[in-house]
Design a protein around this motif. Structure first.
Motif, mmCIF file in Angstrom:
data_model
loop_
_atom_site.group_PDB
_atom_site.id
_atom_site.type_symbol
_atom_site.label_atom_id
_atom_site.label_comp_id
_atom_site.label_asym_id
_atom_site.label_seq_id
_atom_site.Cartn_x
_atom_site.Cartn_y
_atom_site.Cartn_z
ATOM 1 N N ARG A 1 -0.257 -6.941 -2.307
ATOM 2 C CA ARG A 1 -0.256 -5.474 -2.376
ATOM 3 C C ARG A 1 -1.289 -4.956 -1.367
ATOM 4 N N ASN A 2 -0.834 -4.681 -0.162
ATOM 5 C CA ASN A 2 -1.709 -4.261 0.931
ATOM 6 C C ASN A 2 -1.544 -2.773 1.212
ATOM 7 N N SER B 1 5.823 0.242 5.763
ATOM 8 C CA SER B 1 5.606 0.873 4.468
ATOM 9 C C SER B 1 6.709 0.528 3.474
ATOM 10 N N SER B 2 6.311 0.382 2.200
ATOM 11 C CA SER B 2 7.289 0.198 1.129
ATOM 12 C C SER B 2 8.176 1.424 0.952
ATOM 13 N N ASN B 3 7.728 2.558 1.454
ATOM 14 C CA ASN B 3 8.496 3.781 1.247
ATOM 15 C C ASN B 3 9.686 3.898 2.188
ATOM 16 N N GLU C 1 0.025 4.639 0.696
ATOM 17 C CA GLU C 1 1.291 3.937 0.825
ATOM 18 C C GLU C 1 0.965 2.469 1.051
ATOM 19 N N TYR C 2 1.802 1.607 0.472
ATOM 20 C CA TYR C 2 1.552 0.169 0.546
ATOM 21 C C TYR C 2 2.610 -0.507 1.412
ATOM 22 N N GLU C 3 2.209 -1.628 1.985
ATOM 23 C CA GLU C 3 3.164 -2.402 2.762
ATOM 24 C C GLU C 3 4.239 -2.983 1.849
ATOM 25 N N LEU C 4 5.389 -3.235 2.432
ATOM 26 C CA LEU C 4 6.477 -3.843 1.676
ATOM 27 C C LEU C 4 6.050 -5.217 1.184
ATOM 28 N N GLY C 5 6.484 -5.550 -0.019
ATOM 29 C CA GLY C 5 6.161 -6.851 -0.583
ATOM 30 C C GLY C 5 7.032 -7.952 0.002
ATOM 31 N N ARG C 6 7.208 -9.014 -0.752
ATOM 32 C CA ARG C 6 8.011 -10.132 -0.255
ATOM 33 C C ARG C 6 9.414 -9.637 0.104
ATOM 34 N N VAL D 1 -14.727 19.275 0.233
ATOM 35 C CA VAL D 1 -15.689 18.185 0.408
ATOM 36 C C VAL D 1 -14.930 16.861 0.447
ATOM 37 N N TYR D 2 -15.160 16.096 1.491
ATOM 38 C CA TYR D 2 -14.573 14.761 1.650
ATOM 39 C C TYR D 2 -15.690 13.721 1.647
ATOM 40 N N GLU D 3 -15.343 12.551 1.170
ATOM 41 C CA GLU D 3 -16.266 11.422 1.208
ATOM 42 C C GLU D 3 -15.498 10.187 1.662
ATOM 43 N N PRO D 4 -16.204 9.221 2.228
ATOM 44 C CA PRO D 4 -15.497 8.000 2.644
ATOM 45 C C PRO D 4 -15.043 7.190 1.441
ATOM 46 N N ARG D 5 -13.857 6.642 1.567
ATOM 47 C CA ARG D 5 -13.351 5.747 0.540
ATOM 48 C C ARG D 5 -13.059 4.400 1.186
ATOM 49 N N ASP D 6 -13.501 3.339 0.533
ATOM 50 C CA ASP D 6 -13.304 1.992 1.053
ATOM 51 C C ASP D 6 -11.931 1.471 0.657
ATOM 52 N N PHE D 7 -11.248 0.924 1.639
ATOM 53 C CA PHE D 7 -9.977 0.261 1.383
ATOM 54 C C PHE D 7 -10.146 -1.217 1.715
ATOM 55 N N GLY D 8 -9.668 -2.031 0.831
ATOM 56 C CA GLY D 8 -9.946 -3.459 0.911
ATOM 57 C C GLY D 8 -9.211 -4.167 2.025
ATOM 58 N N THR D 9 -9.329 -5.473 1.996
ATOM 59 C CA THR D 9 -8.700 -6.300 3.016
ATOM 60 C C THR D 9 -7.192 -6.366 2.783
ATOM 61 N N ALA D 10 -6.500 -6.770 3.817
ATOM 62 C CA ALA D 10 -5.050 -6.950 3.731
ATOM 63 C C ALA D 10 -4.710 -8.309 4.328
#
Length: 875
Positions: free
Chosen positions: A845-846, A96-98, A860-865, A803-812
């Motif tokens: 930005r994954n 994580s970038s955090n 939370e996003y993965e650390l960048g370069r 109420v919850y609904e599915p959310r799509d998260f893209g490719t990494a």
């Protein structure tokens, strides 16, 4: 190609042949059909395997030193390198970038099993810390007087610089191994070199060498002075991490060698807000920011004695203390340390007889997960000239101290014996029998070594002295310094100008200790038989322990059919059962509330007799051992000088242990009558996994360079009855609506360790002209879904539910590079070297993980370069 076929091809046309010795080793002997009177001279040979070329029924992967150095490893941790394995998924938040400054090894899941249900070993001896590895409630770092957050399952995190190879069993695991639902990870340490050698190196990285990926609103929280202090250290905008390594090795005599090593990994994490903005605005004089650290030391010594060519004795001593610094926000003297890691000692004796190879292992370990530091009590005051670090206003708070020291420890001793017989011919086939036994004893404890007291602001009363009627001074919960704002206190409390303050009631947590013991015995046996082109490995493992008072029987069966009898086309299948590990925290919770009391006093300041205030909230009950049933089917093919490995694995996890809330009275008067928590074997998981590995058998050579390559693709489908086994205890048992269905929040679809599609391409290119080796790891992970809080509610049985609904998260997609340069100096193998690791070269930005904070959630996003540089010298 199998070792048998490879050796036959290698020795074709020579007067020599390879024969299998007890234990599976090969020996070169004269061929009965040839003249071996001369000397066999060959060109220098490099023999490499493809993971399970030893015929381990498609379930074993072995990563040698070359593989381990091919890709960047986060802080030298073994688990980060296991992303090369198609059966392994890493914790989504591991990169994580955090939190780029954290040093703990990443959690991993194998074929969808729980991340704490893997068997971690060093040189074949377990180093699992089973105190409480399943708890990931970070709030318990510093928000509870009685609990800690969970420890890492990998009790000893050996640095990769000490490792000769890592062996991973993810399916068709031999009967020799037990105590897991996921898989087996064995780090085999290096043997001492014959000559004297050594090395010294330093690795460094820092926040200015990294790109952070954060949402815009999160940037304000991370960079721009967040309003709320965070003693958990979940955001790390500034850090510097340095690893020092020193190794010395060699043989003191012809038969005795030593390898010694010291490694220190330290992260300094800067500018952590320890004072809320509201308290700062209220005039609090505490420092607004502080620095904290993370540190892992590793002292390692290995001795190897080989008095004859049939006897070898290995002794390993490994001490690895870990420390991470935290603090109680807004509090004076509120900093403390989380201590982890520990020590393990192991001795291995191998005796190679004429017909049997005996391996005897004696091991011991001492692991911990504790909280230490601070004054040992907590107090909430109003402002005065002496207590002047808090808010300077009538309702302002001045906090002091920590939540007390807690000591958790696991001490284990064990013995294992393995017997491997030479191949024998029986009933028309070749048989290689193996059997083993094991004994172990483990003691885990939870201890508060000193009593701890805590008072709230509502308990404050006026006083002009802190010496009680018996002449005893109270310097913890009493102060004669006059209140700055006595008029701000409740009228009923009777404060006047010039009055100090004392607490008329405190919570008391007495010193006490709770122990749990586990004695186990194990017996296992298997027969690896070959009949014609078919090969079978039936086996059985029996385990018994007095912690659960259960005896389990785990059958193992693997099958292989070699169509061409040369290893080029093989069909593999298996049916197996794996019983899991026991978590000691379940028993250590029972009775913990018996240490909780209150004490009160009047104006004479004499404490009353402590009164017990809590009944037991945990009932252990009779539990079965969780297990996974496994079915495998695979096909291996070598064609066009390329190995193709296709494998399907089906796992059914059953009897998984879940915390449940039980309402209503119970007959036992020591148990809380309104409700309590119990454990039940009601959890389950179902996993389907398909993987394809493509690996050229020869290196690509071009322009004076050579390249080794591998492609791995994987599809995984995981269904689990729960996300957190202790979800009921931590408040995750409420109902939600998801896709029109109503179930408990903890039963929502699993999110972590569950990427359905992954593709990984690894290459390693040697460029001798530049003294350079370039390692590349390209990873693509497919999209996935997570439950997302919509902010809306629905009616269910007269109540409103979220109420919850599915959310799509893209490719990494992540591309990592390692540039390894080494320059030989002189003729005595003196070498200077440099390794530059560049992770996420494309700065993608994954999404790392989805965090549900009940207000819409965030990512939370993965650390960048990110750059990391190692400089060193070998001699």
């Amino acid at each position: 190609m199998t070792p048998d076929a490879a050796l036959r091809q290698l020795l074709a046309g020579t007067p020599w042949q390879a024969v299998v010795r007890p234990g599976g080793a090969y020996a070169l002997v004269p061929s009965p059909d040839g003249d071996a009177s001369g000397t066999l001279v060959t060109a220098p040979l490099s023999v490499q395997g493809s993971g399970d070329a030893d015929g381990a029924y498609q379930g074993k992967s072995e990563y040698d030193e070359r593989s381990l150095n091919a890709i960047p490893a986060s802080h030298g941790q073994i688990t980060s390198l296991l992303r090369m394995n198609p059966a392994v998924q890493l914790d989504g938040g591991a990169n994580s970038s955090n939190r780029p400054g954290d040093l703990e090894p990443a959690d991993i899941s194998i074929h969808g099993a729980a991340f704490w249900q893997n068997l971690f070993m060093v040189d074949g001896m377990s180093v699992n810390n089973d105190i409480n590895p399943s708890n990931r409630e970070y709030a318990y770092v510093n928000a509870s007087a009685t609990e800690l957050h969970g420890n890492t399952s990998q009790g000893i995190a050996l640095d990769t610089g000490l490792v000769d190879r890592v062996v991973v069993y993810d399916s068709n695991v031999p009967a020799e191994y037990g105590g897991f639902n996921g898989g087996v990870i064995d780090a085999v340490t290096r043997m001492p070199s014959k000559d004297y050698h050594g090395s010294v190196s330093a690795t460094h990285t820092r926040s200015s060498w990294a790109k952070y990926h954060l949402d815009d609103w999160k940037k304000d929280e991370v960079y721009d002075t967040p309003a709320i202090a965070d003693g958990y250290v979940r955001n790390q905008p500034e850090f510097a991490t340095t690893t020092w390594r020193l190794n010395l090795e060699g043989h003191l005599t012809d038969t005795f060698g030593l390898l010694g090593s010291f490694t220190r990994k330290r992260s300094d994490i800067y500018n952590q807000r320890m004072l809320n903005e509201s308290m700062e605005q209220g005039g609090a004089s505490l420092p607004t920011f502080t620095n904290v650290f993370r540190q892992i030391d590793n002292y390692f010594l290995k001795g190897v004695w080989t008095p004859t060519d049939r006897v070898m004795l290995e002794t390993v001593v490994n001490y690895e203390p870990r420390q991470s610094e935290h603090f109680n926000r807004n509090a004076m003297n509120g900093d403390f340390i989380i201590d982890g890691g520990g020590a393990n000692v192991g001795m291995t004796l191998i005796y190679e007889g004429d017909r049997v190879v005996q391996t005897h292992k004696l091991s011991g370990s001492l692991l911990e997960h504790s909280r230490t530091g601070g004054p040992g009590w907590f107090a909430r005051w109003r402002h005065s000239p002496e207590i002047n670090w808090g808010e300077r206003r009538p309702t302002g708070l001045a906090l002091y101290g920590t939540f007390g020291n807690l000591h958790q420890e696991q001490e284990s001793v064990g013995y294992q014996a393995k017997f491997e017989w030479s191949p024998v011919q029986l009933f028309g086939g070749d048989h290689r029998f193996a059997a083993g036994v094991g004994l172990s004893r483990t003691e885990a404890l939870y201890e508060r070594k000193q009593q701890y007291t805590d008072h709230g602001v509502g308990a404050l009363r006026p006083t002009r002295t802190c010496v009680d009627a018996n002449g005893v001074l109270d310097d913890r919960h009493c102060s004669t310094s006059p209140l700055t704002f006595p008029e701000g206190m409740p009228a009923s409390s009777g404060f006047r100008p010039g009055d100090g303050q004392y607490a008329n009631q405190v919570f008391l947590y007495k010193a006490g200790r709770f122990d749990v013991e586990q004695n186990t015995w194990t017996v296992w046996a298997e027969d690896d038989m070959r009949v014609g082109n078919a090969r079978f490995r039936p086996g059985v493992r029996i385990d018994s322990d007095d912690y659960t008072d259960k005896t389990t029987v785990a059958p193992r069966l693997a099958f292989e059919y070699d169509f061409a009898a040369d290893g080029s086309s093989r069909l593999i299948a298996g049916i197996n059962r794996y019983y899991g590990r026991n978590i000691f925290d379940r028993a250590l919770r029972v009775g913990r509330e018996s240490l909780e009391f209150t004490m009160s006093r009047g104006s004479n300041l004499v404490w009353s007799t402590p009164v017990s205030t809590a009944l037991n909230t945990t009932v252990l009950g009779d539990l079965d051992v969780p297990y996974d049933d496994e079915w495998t089917l695979g096909f291996q093919k070598i064609a066009w000088n390329t190995a193709f490995d296709l494998k399907y694995v089906k796992r059914k996890g059953r009897d998984q242990i879940i915390t449940v809330r039980v309402d209503g009275p119970v007959p036992d008067p020591t148990v809380r009558q309104t409700f309590h928590y119990a454990y039940e074997n009601i959890g389950y998981s179902d996993t389907d996994s398909v993987s394809l590995t493509v690996q050229p058998q020869r290196e690509f050579e071009w322009g004076g360079t050579s390249t080794h390559a591998q492609l791995i693709a994987n599809w995984t489908d995981i269904e689990r009855s729960h996300n957190d086994p202790d979800g009921a205890r931590y408040g995750y048992n409420y109902f939600i609506q998801y896709r029109g269905q109503v179930f408990r929040y903890n039963e929502r679809p699993v999110e972590n360790f569950a990427r359905p599609w992954t593709v990984r391409i690894m290459t390693q290119t040697e460029i001798p002209a530049l003294d350079l080796t370039v390692g590349s790891f390209l990873s693509w992970r497919g999209p996935y879904k997570a439950a997302w809080y919509t902010g809306e509610s629905a009616e269910y049985e007269g109540d409103q539910i979220d109420v919850y609904e599915p959310r799509d998260f893209g490719t990494a997609m992540t591309w990592d590079l390692r540039l390894a340069w080494a320059k030989r100096l002189g003729v005595k193998q003196e070498t200077v070297f440099a390794n530059l690791d560049v992770t996420n070269v494309l700065n993608r930005r994954n999404v790392a993980s989805h965090i549900d904070d009940f207000a819409g959630g965030y990512e939370e996003y993965e650390l960048g370069r990110h750059f990391q540089l190692e400089l060193g010298y070998r001699f």
